[in-house]
Design a protein around this motif. Sequence first.
Motif, mmCIF file in Angstrom:
data_model
loop_
_atom_site.group_PDB
_atom_site.id
_atom_site.type_symbol
_atom_site.label_atom_id
_atom_site.label_comp_id
_atom_site.label_asym_id
_atom_site.label_seq_id
_atom_site.Cartn_x
_atom_site.Cartn_y
_atom_site.Cartn_z
ATOM 1 N N THR A 76 -15.266 3.474 1.405
ATOM 2 C CA THR A 76 -14.276 3.837 0.385
ATOM 3 C C THR A 76 -14.596 5.158 -0.305
ATOM 4 O O THR A 76 -14.071 5.447 -1.376
ATOM 5 C CB THR A 76 -14.190 2.719 -0.683
ATOM 6 O OG1 THR A 76 -15.490 2.472 -1.248
ATOM 7 C CG2 THR A 76 -13.646 1.433 -0.089
ATOM 8 N N TYR A 136 -4.866 5.291 1.177
ATOM 9 C CA TYR A 136 -4.918 4.181 0.228
ATOM 10 C C TYR A 136 -6.312 3.588 0.278
ATOM 11 O O TYR A 136 -6.789 3.171 1.344
ATOM 12 C CB TYR A 136 -3.874 3.127 0.606
ATOM 13 C CG TYR A 136 -3.779 1.950 -0.346
ATOM 14 C CD1 TYR A 136 -2.847 1.944 -1.376
ATOM 15 C CD2 TYR A 136 -4.613 0.841 -0.214
ATOM 16 C CE1 TYR A 136 -2.742 0.861 -2.245
ATOM 17 C CE2 TYR A 136 -4.524 -0.236 -1.077
ATOM 18 C CZ TYR A 136 -3.575 -0.221 -2.088
ATOM 19 O OH TYR A 136 -3.485 -1.291 -2.950
ATOM 20 N N HIS A 180 -3.558 3.398 -5.967
ATOM 21 C CA HIS A 180 -4.719 3.621 -5.107
ATOM 22 C C HIS A 180 -4.580 4.908 -4.291
ATOM 23 O O HIS A 180 -5.271 5.080 -3.298
ATOM 24 C CB HIS A 180 -4.906 2.440 -4.146
ATOM 25 C CG HIS A 180 -5.350 1.167 -4.809
ATOM 26 N ND1 HIS A 180 -6.621 0.656 -4.669
ATOM 27 C CD2 HIS A 180 -4.695 0.315 -5.621
ATOM 28 C CE1 HIS A 180 -6.712 -0.475 -5.355
ATOM 29 N NE2 HIS A 180 -5.561 -0.701 -5.935
ATOM 30 N N ASP A 215 -8.683 0.732 -0.170
ATOM 31 C CA ASP A 215 -8.607 -0.726 -0.199
ATOM 32 C C ASP A 215 -10.009 -1.280 -0.427
ATOM 33 O O ASP A 215 -10.805 -1.411 0.503
ATOM 34 C CB ASP A 215 -8.033 -1.234 1.128
ATOM 35 C CG ASP A 215 -7.772 -2.738 1.126
ATOM 36 O OD1 ASP A 215 -8.343 -3.441 0.257
ATOM 37 O OD2 ASP A 215 -7.019 -3.211 1.987
ATOM 38 N N HIS A 216 -10.296 -1.626 -1.674
ATOM 39 C CA HIS A 216 -11.642 -2.101 -2.008
ATOM 40 C C HIS A 216 -11.895 -3.500 -1.462
ATOM 41 O O HIS A 216 -13.039 -3.842 -1.132
ATOM 42 C CB HIS A 216 -11.850 -2.062 -3.524
ATOM 43 C CG HIS A 216 -11.886 -0.665 -4.077
ATOM 44 N ND1 HIS A 216 -12.961 0.181 -3.905
ATOM 45 C CD2 HIS A 216 -10.953 0.049 -4.767
ATOM 46 C CE1 HIS A 216 -12.713 1.338 -4.486
ATOM 47 N NE2 HIS A 216 -11.504 1.283 -5.010
ATOM 48 N N GLU A 240 0.796 -1.217 0.000
ATOM 49 C CA GLU A 240 0.000 0.000 0.000
ATOM 50 C C GLU A 240 0.836 1.277 0.000
ATOM 51 O O GLU A 240 0.385 2.309 -0.505
ATOM 52 C CB GLU A 240 -0.946 0.014 1.211
ATOM 53 C CG GLU A 240 -1.940 -1.136 1.220
ATOM 54 C CD GLU A 240 -3.036 -0.959 2.268
ATOM 55 O OE1 GLU A 240 -3.120 0.126 2.884
ATOM 56 O OE2 GLU A 240 -3.817 -1.913 2.467
#
Length: 261
Positions: free
Chosen positions: A156, A226, A186, A228-229, A97
């Motif tokens: 998100t 970042y 990201h 993070d899906h 990340e």
Amino acid sequence: MTPDTSCFEIRLAQAPGDLMAAQRLRYAVFVEELGASGPMVDHAARLERDDFDPVYDHLILVDTRRDAAALDHVVGVYRLLPSDRAAAFGRFYCDSEYDLTRLRASGRRLLELGRSCVHPDYRGGAAMFLLWNALAQYVLDHGIEVLFGVASFHGTDPQALAAPLSWLHHHHLAPEPIRPRALPDHFQRMDLIPADRLDRRAAMQQMPALIKAYLRLGGFVGEGAYIDHDFNTIDVLLLMDTTAMSARHREFYTRRHEGRA
């Protein structure tokens, strides 16, 4: 009132059942509660795991009244990876990340923290206090100089979290010589609201308790968030120089350490 902690044990995971119970707790919190996923999540067994688990130390809080045979005994967990072990393994979790080049180049002894969670029934009580005390002991025992790891906001949508992200950017950005930066694929800017338009109270109301705890101890954040899906989160990288901890906490932990010598 002093909470009764006689039913708790806190230690590093020692047996496969300890690790599986920690993964079961992580599944309940990260997958069932927060909607996370991942390539190694075992939904049939209800275990949240990844390929880093074998190289980490797993600091676990055990309630001795609960059923270990049913993997129900671990009610709090922290995952710990010292920099020498990460070097042998080849990477930190956070390398996926954030660019950690500056942090590595500092030459300081690092400890990556991750997968911190507490069972819902134990939040707001002694559990986190016990975990933090044990973490402080680990830091002293291993000569750790800098703690770091990602902490998460649920969801998100960065605009929904503009206030806390902007507050972190404007008021708690890590010193440039050790400042990690979110990877480009990201990367999410955190300076979404100008500093002079920020409402501190509104920002703190959205700030997760874990992040606020690090800030109180002098913590910083890396540059950029970042998204993070897989875990349905927006992550920030937290760092804490152990020499920058408040004198009160350092004296308390050092006194405990010396008492064991």
